[in-house]
Design a protein around this motif. Structure first.
Motif, PDB file in Angstrom:
ATOM      1  N   ARG A  28       1.212  -1.140  -0.197  1.00 18.95           N
ATOM      2  CA  ARG A  28      -0.297   0.111  -0.312  1.00 18.95           C
ATOM      3  C   ARG A  28       0.730   1.238   0.022  1.00 18.95           C
ATOM      4  O   ARG A  28       0.471   2.202   0.499  1.00 18.95           O
ATOM      5  N   ASN A  29       2.360   1.204  -0.285  1.00 16.15           N
ATOM      6  CA  ASN A  29       3.058   2.015  -0.463  1.00 16.15           C
ATOM      7  C   ASN A  29       2.683   2.624  -1.460  1.00 16.15           C
ATOM      8  O   ASN A  29       2.288   2.688  -2.396  1.00 16.15           O
ATOM      9  N   ARG A  30       2.766   3.961  -1.378  1.00 13.98           N
ATOM     10  CA  ARG A  30       2.745   5.262  -2.462  1.00 13.98           C
ATOM     11  C   ARG A  30       4.110   6.346  -1.739  1.00 13.98           C
ATOM     12  O   ARG A  30       4.386   7.394  -1.432  1.00 13.98           O
ATOM     13  N   MET A  31       4.508   6.574  -3.186  1.00 13.81           N
ATOM     14  CA  MET A  31       5.635   7.514  -3.158  1.00 13.81           C
ATOM     15  C   MET A  31       5.277   8.763  -3.783  1.00 13.81           C
ATOM     16  O   MET A  31       4.479   8.733  -5.408  1.00 13.81           O
ATOM     17  N   MET A  32       5.682   9.853  -3.445  1.00  8.79           N
ATOM     18  CA  MET A  32       4.959  11.289  -3.671  1.00  8.79           C
ATOM     19  C   MET A  32       5.538  12.471  -3.716  1.00  8.79           C
ATOM     20  O   MET A  32       6.840  12.835  -2.743  1.00  8.79           O
ATOM     21  N   THR A  33       6.073  12.808  -4.752  1.00  9.54           N
ATOM     22  CA  THR A  33       6.978  13.366  -5.163  1.00  9.54           C
ATOM     23  C   THR A  33       6.460  15.434  -4.770  1.00  9.54           C
ATOM     24  O   THR A  33       5.345  15.420  -5.302  1.00  9.54           O
TER      25      THR A  33
END
Length: 387
Positions: A28-33
């Motif tokens: 469920r990990n989301r990378m946010m820039t």
């Protein structure tokens, strides 16, 4: 300046975690820039959510009351933290951009809360900037001496080392004595004058700066021994650029002095104390220094000070270490060498006579000491004066 999340083991809004696995592999990990250093929106998850720093520097803004800016807490995100349920948060970039990993504990979309007042990263900018130091010049003058300065577009710090010098600025007189200084601002026309018999030695530092308050002008400051030592360091570095970072040292020491003047820390001869013993030591040290300046030709050995002031060697060592950060012997040698410069410049004595006058056993010993201190031999210095 911000606190890092790693400095806080736990708060009422988040808990610091020890990362034991690669967060990028979690489902469920989301990378946010993040590319903005401001926002008017907060996120809220109903369940706890984990944030992990990835690249760049991210500023975490969290609160339990998004409509009350006084409740906002700001931290540099480092490592991993778990936010408590229903906490309002957002992340801003401190660097050009940054990225973080966001991991809800379950499939959970955030609620977005808009606030009327934008919040943003606060950068700490220095108020005072020393842009350029043009000249560091140690000068020796005798009475009568008068000179005028007009149409200057730079700052100038003038520090009297020995003797007295008067400055007339806008019709007002400012007398500088030993270890006293003043800052002259651009476009201030002034006259320097020496009337008192004897030799006056002084240092001028011409520079360009921003952020200096005009309240500093038209004021005489008395430098502490700590700041006098910084000035000695600047003079030595300016004449012996033998270090890769000598310019950096000059600028740092000089800015330290200016900040002390601005903050009023240089007005006291030493740091303010309420101790009678420290006041006594301070006055005693000043008396010893004044005695040396007046009698360095005749009384230039540590034993001379021990006998004259009825002090033990250990007490004398303690006083010089505390107030001048040096030993009595080193202080006396520096004073003798500074006096030798004055004699070379303003007397008709030969180098051998000067060496004898100041208590050096031979011209060879005097020459070695002079070269170590100033980076040139006494004869080379004498020749430079007639160019």
């Amino acid at each position: 300046m911000y606190t890092k999340t790693t400095a806080m083991a736990t708060t009422n809004l988040f808990e610091q975690l020890t990362v034991s696995q690669d967060v990028r592999q979690k489902p469920r990990n989301r990378m946010m820039t993040i590319q903005k250093n401001y926002s008017d929106t907060f996120f809220q998850f109903k369940k706890p959510v984990t944030l992990t720093a990835n690249s760049g520097i991210a500023l975490l803004v969290i609160t339990d009351d998004p409509y009350n800016p006084e409740s906002y807490q700001e931290y540099i995100l480092q490592g991993s933290i778990t936010l408590a349920s229903n906490v309002y948060f957002n992340t801003l970039t401190v660097t050009k951009q940054c990225s973080i990993f966001l991991e809800p504990q379950q499939v959970d979309d955030p609620i977005l809360i808009s606030v009327p007042k934008r919040f943003k990263v606060k950068y700490s900018d220095a108020v005072v900037q020393v842009n350029q130091i043009f000249s560091v010049l140690y000068q020796v003058k005798t009475a009568p001496f008068v000179t005028q300065f007009q149409d200057r577009d730079y700052f100038e710090l003038i520090i009297v080392d020995q003797g007295e010098m008067n400055h007339r600025v806008n019709g007002k007189d400012f007398m500088l004595g030993q270890h006293e200084c003043m800052v002259l601002f651009p476009n201030q026309n002034f006259t320097q004058e020496i009337k008192t018999d004897g030799v006056t030695t002084y240092l001028t530092i011409m520079f360009d700066a921003t952020g200096l308050d005009e309240v500093m002008s038209n004021r005489v400051y008395h430098l502490s021994n700590k700041h006098a030592n910084l000035i000695e360091k600047i003079v030595k570095l300016s004449t012996q650029p033998n270090s890769r970072y000598y310019s950096d040292e000059i600028y740092l020491n000089f800015k330290n002095i200016l900040l002390s003047l601005i903050q009023g820390q240089a007005d006291n001869i030493e740091e303010a104390t309420t101790s009678m013993r420290e006041n006594y030591e301070n006055e005693l040290f000043q008396a010893i220094v004044d005695y040396l300046h007046q009698n360095v030709e005749e009384q230039n050995q540590v034993n001379d000070l021990v006998d004259h002031f009825a002090l033990s060697r250990s007490t004398l060592q303690m006083l010089f270490k505390k107030y001048a950060n040096t030993s009595p012997k080193a202080y006396i040698n520096q004073l003798r060498l500074k006096r030798s410069k004055i004699l070379i410049r303003d007397s008709k004595m030969s180098l051998s006579e000067i060496a004898n006058e100041l208590g050096y056993g031979s011209i060879q010993y005097f020459s070695r000491a002079f070269s170590r201190e100033f980076g040139m031999s006494p004869s080379s210095y004498a020749k430079s004066l007639v160019k």
